[in-house]
Design a protein around this motif. Structure first.
Motif, PDB file in Angstrom:
ATOM      1  N   TYR A 231       4.704  68.361  14.430  1.00 45.31           N
ATOM      2  CA  TYR A 231       5.756  68.016  15.051  1.00 45.31           C
ATOM      3  C   TYR A 231       4.723  69.437  16.562  1.00 45.31           C
ATOM      4  CZ  TYR A 231       9.369  68.819  19.436  1.00 45.31           C
ATOM      5  OH  TYR A 231      10.091  69.075  20.613  1.00 45.31           O
ATOM      6  N   GLU A 236       4.869  64.163  16.642  1.00 42.14           N
ATOM      7  CA  GLU A 236       5.217  63.628  15.994  1.00 42.14           C
ATOM      8  C   GLU A 236       6.662  64.319  15.108  1.00 42.14           C
ATOM      9  OE1 GLU A 236       1.032  61.765  14.643  1.00 42.14           O
ATOM     10  OE2 GLU A 236       2.707  63.130  13.121  1.00 42.14           O
ATOM     11  N   VAL A 237       7.787  63.394  14.645  1.00 41.09           N
ATOM     12  CA  VAL A 237       9.636  64.445  14.233  1.00 41.09           C
ATOM     13  C   VAL A 237       8.508  62.822  13.101  1.00 41.09           C
ATOM     14  CG1 VAL A 237      11.292  63.948  14.310  1.00 41.09           C
ATOM     15  CG2 VAL A 237       9.651  63.800  16.573  1.00 41.09           C
ATOM     16  N   SER A 239      10.178  62.063   9.713  1.00 32.09           N
ATOM     17  CA  SER A 239      11.404  61.141   9.081  1.00 32.09           C
ATOM     18  C   SER A 239      11.435  60.578   8.178  1.00 32.09           C
ATOM     19  CB  SER A 239      12.237  59.675  10.325  1.00 32.09           C
ATOM     20  OG  SER A 239      10.427  58.653  10.204  1.00 32.09           O
TER      21      SER A 239
END
Length: 413
Positions: A231, A236-237, A239
């Motif tokens: 992140y 980027e997250v 998930s």
């Protein structure tokens, strides 16, 4: 082939590393009791302190062993073995004074109340360090002793939720799923144990104790692997990915004839060995999947690699695949708990141990800490509420029967 000798086997000792260390354990449930039990397993004299009318409610958690009024919780024992138990009412004046006397004889106190609770009782760190400057005061809580959320209540699920782990777990097309164990409680206990040992080392050298402040949120955050740096560097997250890895392929769960296996042969070396193992060495030279970088591509992995592995694995059972892989390729059966409990390797590591519970002997998880110079850890039962009150007060504080009767009469014990 002869058994491999462990360094120090010839000089093994029954003396354990924390022999002589006295720990006061005023915790409940798991986050705290597990920390104190690990210290007990390492040789510390751990004294579990419970309210005489309100003992640790984990004593009622299933499974119960022994039946009737004599039934005891195997769950409770798994996190409280090797301890002695005393009853002290920390809300009574005599009980407060009694704890202070015990602190003078102790090296460590472990608590898992919400921050501020011990201060309200007049038993916070600042007060207790006046009794014993060397005291290591280990505090486990949901959010830690500092920060805007420090006073909030918390359970294990709280840690999983606010530490980010819950948001990452599960499948992409479904809501996030909590990790299937109390990993927030367990992780916090492990970090608390490490911190306690470090603080003890400092106290030995300087004569000064300190607070070991461990939060479930902090502990869970450290278990999110690459999520934070993904992140902070790329936005980027993380998930839910199910059983997949965010960038390493093939590396996950694959079906076989009688269940599932984990296969992690993503490097070029392991991939080539796998192709040879299944009698198709030429696949390793297929120009579409002949390098690790090519196999990392999500489309290539799904379209070419996954079907190939599923075809290979589907012809064999878990045990057959493990035997084929042997020491060459990272492939392991995804085992059920019964399979793990009966695993010969687990037995060789002494990881399923027998502990007395409710008049019976119960098999439960052993200690993963193996020390080359220390013999196997002897395992005792968890204490009944207040079981050792008289002996501990006599041994540590020199109290006679009359003094102990007075404390009982005042409601302190």
């Amino acid at each position: 082939m002869a058994d491999r000798e462990t360094p120090g086997d010839a000089a093994r000792s029954d003396r354990r590393p924390l022999d002589g260390i006295v720990v006061l354990d005023i915790t409940r449930v798991v986050a705290g009791p597990f920390c104190a039990m690990l210290l007990a397993d390492l040789g510390a004299s751990v004294i579990k302190v419970e309210h005489p009318d309100d003992p640790d409610y984990a004593r009622g958690f299933p499974p119960m062993v022994g039946g009737g009024d004599a039934g005891e919780s195997a769950f409770f024992t798994q996190f409280n073995r090797n301890k002695r138990g005393i009853s002290v009412n920390l809300k009574s004046p005599d009980g407060k004074e009694l704890l202070k006397q015990l602190v003078r004889k102790a090296d460590v106190l472990v608590e898992n109340f919400r921050p501020g609770t011990m201060d309200k009782l007049g038993l916070g760190y600042d007060e207790l360090r006046r009794c014993n400057p060397r005291l290591v005061y280990t505090a486990i809580s949901g959010f830690g002793r500092t920060g805007p959320n420090s006073s909030r209540p918390a359970f294990d699920n709280t840690g999983q939720a606010v530490g980010g782990l819950w948001s990452m777990n599960g499948y992409a097309d479904r809501p996030p799923v909590r990790v299937g164990t109390i990993i927030g409680d367990l992780a916090a206990s492990l970090y608390a144990t490490i911190g306690t040992l470090a603080a003890l080392r400092t106290a030995e050298k300087t004569g000064e104790g300190q607070v070991v402040d461990v939060s479930q949120q902090d502990s869970i955050l450290t278990l999110t692997e690459n999520a934070v740096v993904r992140y902070t560097t790329r936005g980027e997250v993380a998930s839910p990915l199910g059983n997949d890895h965010p960038f390493v392929r093939p590396y996950g769960q694959f079906p076989c004839k009688d269940g599932y296996v984990f296969f992690g042969g993503y490097t070029d070396k392991f991939w080539r060995l796998t192709c040879e193992m299944f009698g198709e060495p030429e696949v390793a030279d297929d120009p579409e999947i002949d390098t690790m970088d090519k196999r990392f591509d999500p489309d290539v992995a799904e379209r070419r690699v996954k079907p190939l592995l599923e075809r290979w694995f589907s012809a064999y059972g878990k045990a057959e695949l493990e035997a084929m892989a042997g020491d060459r390729v990272p492939l392991s059966a995804i085992k059920t708990i019964p399979e793990v409990v009966e695993d010969p390797h687990v037995a060789a590591r002494n990881m399923i141990v027998e502990v007395p519970v409710g008049g019976e002997t119960v098999r439960m998880v052993g200690s993963p800490i193996k020390l080359s110079m220390t013999g196997e850890i002897p395992l005792g039962a968890a204490p009944a509420p207040g079981q050792h009150t008289r002996s501990v007060l006599a041994e540590l504080l020199g109290l006679d029967d009359e003094a102990i009767r007075r404390l009982a009469g005042s409601g302190a014990i």
